[in-house]
Structure formats: structure tokens, C-alpha cells
Design a protein around this motif. Sequence first.
Motif, PDB file in Angstrom:
ATOM      1  N   LEU A 197     -48.275  46.447  14.096  1.00 49.27           N
ATOM      2  CA  LEU A 197     -48.723  45.355  14.954  1.00 49.27           C
ATOM      3  C   LEU A 197     -49.283  45.888  16.270  1.00 49.27           C
ATOM      4  O   LEU A 197     -50.297  45.402  16.777  1.00 49.27           O
ATOM      5  CB  LEU A 197     -47.588  44.385  15.240  1.00 49.27           C
ATOM      6  CG  LEU A 197     -47.255  43.340  14.165  1.00 49.27           C
ATOM      7  CD1 LEU A 197     -46.064  42.482  14.618  1.00 49.27           C
ATOM      8  CD2 LEU A 197     -48.441  42.443  13.888  1.00 49.27           C
ATOM      9  N   ALA A 198     -48.600  46.906  16.821  1.00 40.93           N
ATOM     10  CA  ALA A 198     -49.041  47.476  18.088  1.00 40.93           C
ATOM     11  C   ALA A 198     -50.395  48.146  17.939  1.00 40.93           C
ATOM     12  O   ALA A 198     -51.215  48.128  18.874  1.00 40.93           O
ATOM     13  CB  ALA A 198     -48.000  48.470  18.598  1.00 40.93           C
ATOM     14  N   GLU A 199     -50.672  48.747  16.792  1.00 41.12           N
ATOM     15  CA  GLU A 199     -51.968  49.388  16.556  1.00 41.12           C
ATOM     16  C   GLU A 199     -53.106  48.367  16.542  1.00 41.12           C
ATOM     17  O   GLU A 199     -54.229  48.676  16.901  1.00 41.12           O
ATOM     18  CB  GLU A 199     -51.939  50.141  15.215  1.00 41.12           C
ATOM     19  CG  GLU A 199     -51.074  51.382  15.226  1.00 41.12           C
ATOM     20  CD  GLU A 199     -50.950  51.996  13.836  1.00 41.12           C
ATOM     21  OE1 GLU A 199     -51.609  51.512  12.888  1.00 41.12           O
ATOM     22  OE2 GLU A 199     -50.176  52.948  13.706  1.00 41.12           O
ATOM     23  N   CYS A 200     -52.795  47.130  16.120  1.00 41.70           N
ATOM     24  CA  CYS A 200     -53.815  46.097  16.033  1.00 41.70           C
ATOM     25  C   CYS A 200     -54.190  45.528  17.405  1.00 41.70           C
ATOM     26  O   CYS A 200     -55.225  44.901  17.542  1.00 41.70           O
ATOM     27  CB  CYS A 200     -53.349  44.956  15.127  1.00 41.70           C
ATOM     28  SG  CYS A 200     -53.173  45.443  13.408  1.00 41.70           S
ATOM     29  N   GLU A 201     -53.398  45.736  18.374  1.00 41.87           N
ATOM     30  CA  GLU A 201     -53.641  45.144  19.705  1.00 41.87           C
ATOM     31  C   GLU A 201     -54.676  45.864  20.446  1.00 41.87           C
ATOM     32  O   GLU A 201     -55.384  46.592  20.564  1.00 41.87           O
ATOM     33  CB  GLU A 201     -52.358  45.117  20.524  1.00 41.87           C
ATOM     34  CG  GLU A 201     -51.359  44.145  19.963  1.00 41.87           C
ATOM     35  CD  GLU A 201     -50.057  44.175  20.749  1.00 41.87           C
ATOM     36  OE1 GLU A 201     -49.891  44.957  21.697  1.00 41.87           O
ATOM     37  OE2 GLU A 201     -49.164  43.406  20.387  1.00 41.87           O
TER      38      GLU A 201
END
Length: 91
Positions: A87-91
Motif C-alpha cells: 500500500l505504501a508503494e502505491c502512494e
Amino acid sequence: MARLKKILISLPDSLLDELDAMVDSQQVNRSELIREAMRFYLKEKKRVEMSARMKKGYEEMAEINLEIANAWLAADTCLQRSYEEKLAECE
């Protein structure tokens, strides 16, 4: 009716007095009262023994269940971290 056998038992006077008082109050004979008491004792003894076996089984299963729960918690925690990283990579 089951075949009856005679046995000889020795009782202290005080216990025999209590037995006779109960025989009088319940209007049964000594043999009937003693048979009933023995049935009750044997049934209660079996119940207590079964309860002890069940307690031991539950205690053993508690350790196994705790190990399983800890293993699943560790796996779930690992998956949660992985999900949060993605999820953090998608931000």
C-alpha cells in the motif's frame, strides 16, 4: 432381578446408628439403603474421575491451541506487514 450375594461388613456403632435412623425415616431395609448408597458412591466416583480426565485433556489442548494461535498470529502479522508495504508503494 440380579442375583444377590450376601457379604459381611463391619461398621462402627455410630455409623450403624446413623444408618438405622435413615432406614427408619425412609422405611427401607438396611440392605436396600446400603445398595443405594453404594450405587451413588460408584456413580459419583466415575463422575469425578471423568471430570479429572476431561480437565487434563482441556489443559493439554490449551497448550496446543495456544501454539496454533501464536503460529497463525505470526503468519497474519507477516501478511499484514506485506500488505501495508505494498500500500505504501502505491502512494
